[in-house]
Design a protein around this motif. Structure first.
Motif, short mmCIF file in Angstrom:
data_model
loop_
_atom_site.label_atom_id
_atom_site.label_comp_id
_atom_site.label_asym_id
_atom_site.label_seq_id
_atom_site.Cartn_x
_atom_site.Cartn_y
_atom_site.Cartn_z
N SER A 1 0.82 -1.22 -0.03
CA SER A 1 0.22 0.08 0.09
C SER A 1 0.87 1.30 -0.03
CB SER A 1 -1.03 0.06 1.24
OG SER A 1 -1.86 -1.05 1.19
N ILE A 2 1.83 1.25 0.87
CA ILE A 2 2.62 2.36 0.79
C ILE A 2 3.72 2.60 -0.32
CG2 ILE A 2 4.82 3.26 2.26
CD1 ILE A 2 3.70 2.32 4.60
N ILE A 3 4.11 1.67 -0.86
CA ILE A 3 4.88 1.92 -2.23
C ILE A 3 3.93 2.17 -3.26
CG2 ILE A 3 6.71 0.20 -1.48
CD1 ILE A 3 5.53 -2.01 -3.42
N ALA A 4 2.56 1.91 -3.24
CA ALA A 4 1.72 2.25 -4.24
C ALA A 4 1.56 3.74 -4.36
CB ALA A 4 0.41 1.52 -4.19
N ILE A 5 1.27 4.14 -3.09
CA ILE A 5 1.05 5.64 -2.88
C ILE A 5 2.19 6.34 -3.10
CG2 ILE A 5 0.58 7.48 -0.99
CD1 ILE A 5 -1.12 5.25 0.46
N ILE A 6 3.43 6.04 -2.73
CA ILE A 6 4.68 6.89 -2.88
C ILE A 6 4.97 6.54 -4.34
CG2 ILE A 6 7.22 7.05 -2.50
CD1 ILE A 6 6.56 5.95 0.48
N GLY A 7 4.96 5.59 -5.09
CA GLY A 7 5.13 5.19 -6.36
C GLY A 7 4.32 6.10 -7.28
N ILE A 8 3.06 6.24 -7.19
CA ILE A 8 2.33 7.09 -7.83
C ILE A 8 2.41 8.51 -7.60
CG2 ILE A 8 -0.14 7.71 -8.33
CD1 ILE A 8 -1.06 4.77 -7.78
N ALA A 9 2.72 8.88 -6.55
CA ALA A 9 3.04 10.45 -6.31
C ALA A 9 4.25 10.66 -6.83
CB ALA A 9 3.20 10.59 -4.69
N PHE A 10 5.36 9.98 -6.88
CA PHE A 10 6.73 10.20 -7.54
C PHE A 10 6.28 9.99 -9.04
CE2 PHE A 10 10.52 8.41 -9.67
CZ PHE A 10 11.22 9.45 -9.45
N ILE A 11 5.78 9.22 -9.63
CA ILE A 11 5.39 9.13 -11.17
C ILE A 11 4.83 10.10 -11.59
CG2 ILE A 11 4.29 7.92 -12.82
CD1 ILE A 11 4.70 5.37 -11.42
N SER A 12 3.77 10.81 -10.90
CA SER A 12 2.98 12.08 -11.25
C SER A 12 3.76 13.27 -11.53
CB SER A 12 2.18 12.51 -10.01
OG SER A 12 2.77 12.81 -8.96
N PHE A 13 5.01 13.38 -10.83
CA PHE A 13 5.99 14.42 -10.78
C PHE A 13 6.66 14.40 -12.15
CE2 PHE A 13 5.71 14.68 -6.20
CZ PHE A 13 5.42 16.07 -6.12
N ILE A 14 6.89 13.20 -12.81
CA ILE A 14 7.37 13.06 -14.12
C ILE A 14 6.69 12.97 -15.32
CG2 ILE A 14 9.64 12.39 -13.27
CD1 ILE A 14 8.96 9.69 -13.91
N ALA A 15 5.12 12.71 -14.96
CA ALA A 15 4.32 12.68 -15.84
C ALA A 15 4.09 13.57 -17.10
CB ALA A 15 2.78 12.05 -15.27
#
Length: 443
Positions: free
Chosen positions: A429-443
């Motif tokens: 759950s935590i890596i999903a949240i952090i991962g998606i948040a990180f990807i949103s910055f480079i999207a």
């Protein structure tokens, strides 16, 4: 006999990749179908039934599209690089076994027996370095190292899953990375730093969560430290790290200098490294039984993988361009134009729902990778790659039918259904949240 068929298919595919001879492509196609039939017959019951269902569905869909033999041939050929990869990559373990590197790793882990957090870091760190080139064999090898330590089941389950999934996001020797980059036509050299960043995030989060878990569930050992690691083992550990770095550097260099597919480059390296190792006469005697074992045991037991990968690849290709796939693509494109987080959530929901019931990631993620276009989604190719690979990690960890989940379940004694949700649910759950948040910055 079946081993020679599969290995011959891999060899001829690589030759065909460079020669581009039409008749040879037909020969490889026929060999691939025979390899699928032979593997399906010898596969376990569930993979056999699922593989036959996916292959039959894919063939019917492709035939109904009017593409006929040509479409089926193209669909099989699209997944063949991946079949060659999973078949030939285990050859890389042979130089490591003959060089005594595994004994050095075992010595390191035994030294931290009375220090659970360091032992856990050693377990996940070992898999971080070994999994990129040894795939699931790394989990099996690590389990042999620490089986006698009688670790708590939860600790083993957490360590195996956290350590192994780090490789799913960046290693070109993995089906996940190779497939997504191949279908989205993204060079590995452009992606590797992003993939490594995602991988390190998985590793750090996993170790921090274990430290918190261990604080609430103390692990006490009466055994003392295993002592210091002798200099020979220290040198081998350093060489092991350099070996992994060298392999990746060679991959990047060849990709930069040529226009070859990264999957083909990895296959060539997987064959070349043992050949170079055999140039030293002292290594040949040690390698002979390992090569025989590879031929007689490693290749034949890939029945489940070949059955599932080839059928899932065929199904993913057949789905491309269908009305159903176009509707899903339109839905996701609309969500992406509204919000990246809505789009990411929808992709996660679709993939996790389908893979949880046993459909392999290659089918659903492969279909999405072939159907979705980053520019239409308003995002970069790299961000789409990262999202699909993050989804692959989560689905492989959660699905009770994934190869990773089944293997860890067997070693830890925890059922596949509990392994993903109960034992590692917080981590995922935590890596999903952090991962998606990180990807949103480079999207």
């Amino acid at each position: 006999m079946r081993s020679y068929l599969i290995l011959g298919m891999c060899a001829l595919f690589i030759i065909q990749y460079f020669a581009q001879v039409q008749w040879l492509q037909y020969v490889v196609f026929i060999m691939a179908l025979l390899a699928f039939i032979g593997s399906a017959v010898n596969a376990d019951r569930f993979p056999r039934l699922l593989g036959i269902l996916m292959m039959t569905t894919g063939l019917i869909m492709e035939w109904s599209k009017g593409t006929g033999f040509g479409g089926v041939n193209q669909g099989i050929f699209l997944i063949l690089p991946l079949i060659c990869l999973i078949t030939l990559a285990p050859l890389l373990s042979i130089p490591l076994k003959t060089g005594g590197y595994f004994e050095a790793v075992s010595s390191l882990l035994h030294r931290f027996l009375h220090q659970p957090r360091k032992l856990y870091a050693g377990m996940t760190g070992t898999l971080f370095f070994l999994s990129p080139i040894l795939n699931l064999a790394s989990v099996r090898i690590l389990n042999e190292f620490i089986e006698e330590l009688k670790l708590p089941s939860a600790m083993s389950a957490k360590g195996y899953l956290v350590g192994f999934t780090t490789a799913l996001t960046w290693s070109p020797y993995f089906a996940s990375v190779s497939l997504v980059l191949h279908y989205l036509n993204v060079p590995f050299s452009e992606y590797i730093l992003y993939g490594l960043g995602l991988s390190i995030m998985l590793l750090v989060v996993g170790n921090l969560l274990f430290a918190l878990w261990e604080k609430r569930n103390p692990i006490d050992y009466e055994a003392s430290s295993g002592g210091t690691i002798d200099r020979q083992h220290q040198n081998r550990l350093v060489k092991l790290g350099l070996f992994v770095i060298l392999l990746m550097s060679i991959c990047l260099t060849i990709e930069k200098l040529t226009s070859w597919s990264m999957i083909v480059i990895v296959c060539l390296i997987s064959v070349t490294v043992p050949v170079v190792n055999a140039l030293k006469p002292v290594n040949r005697k040690k390698m002979r039984p390992l090569l025989i074992d590879f031929r007689d045991r490693t290749v034949p037991i890939m029945n489940n993988e070949i059955t599932l990968f080839m059928s899932a690849g065929m199904l993913a290709f057949a789905l491309q361009g269908t009305s159903f796939a176009n509707k899903v693509s339109s839905l996701l494109t609309g969500l992406a134009n509204e919000s990246f987080f809505l789009f990411a959530g929808a992709v996660l929901l679709i993939v996790l729902s389908i893979t949880y019931i046993g459909i392999h990631q290659i089918a659903v993620i492969g279909a999405l990778a072939m159907q979705l276009k980053a520019e239409e989604l308003g995002m970069t190719d790299i961000s789409l790659v990262m999202l699909l690979l993050l989804t692959w990690v989560l689905s492989a960890a959660l699905s009770p039918f994934s190869g990773l989940n089944l293997m860890i379940s067997r070693f830890s004694g925890i059922s596949g259904f509990r392994l993903g949700i109960n034992t590692n649910g917080l981590h995922l759950s935590i890596i999903a949240i952090i991962g998606i948040a990180f990807i949103s910055f480079i999207a």
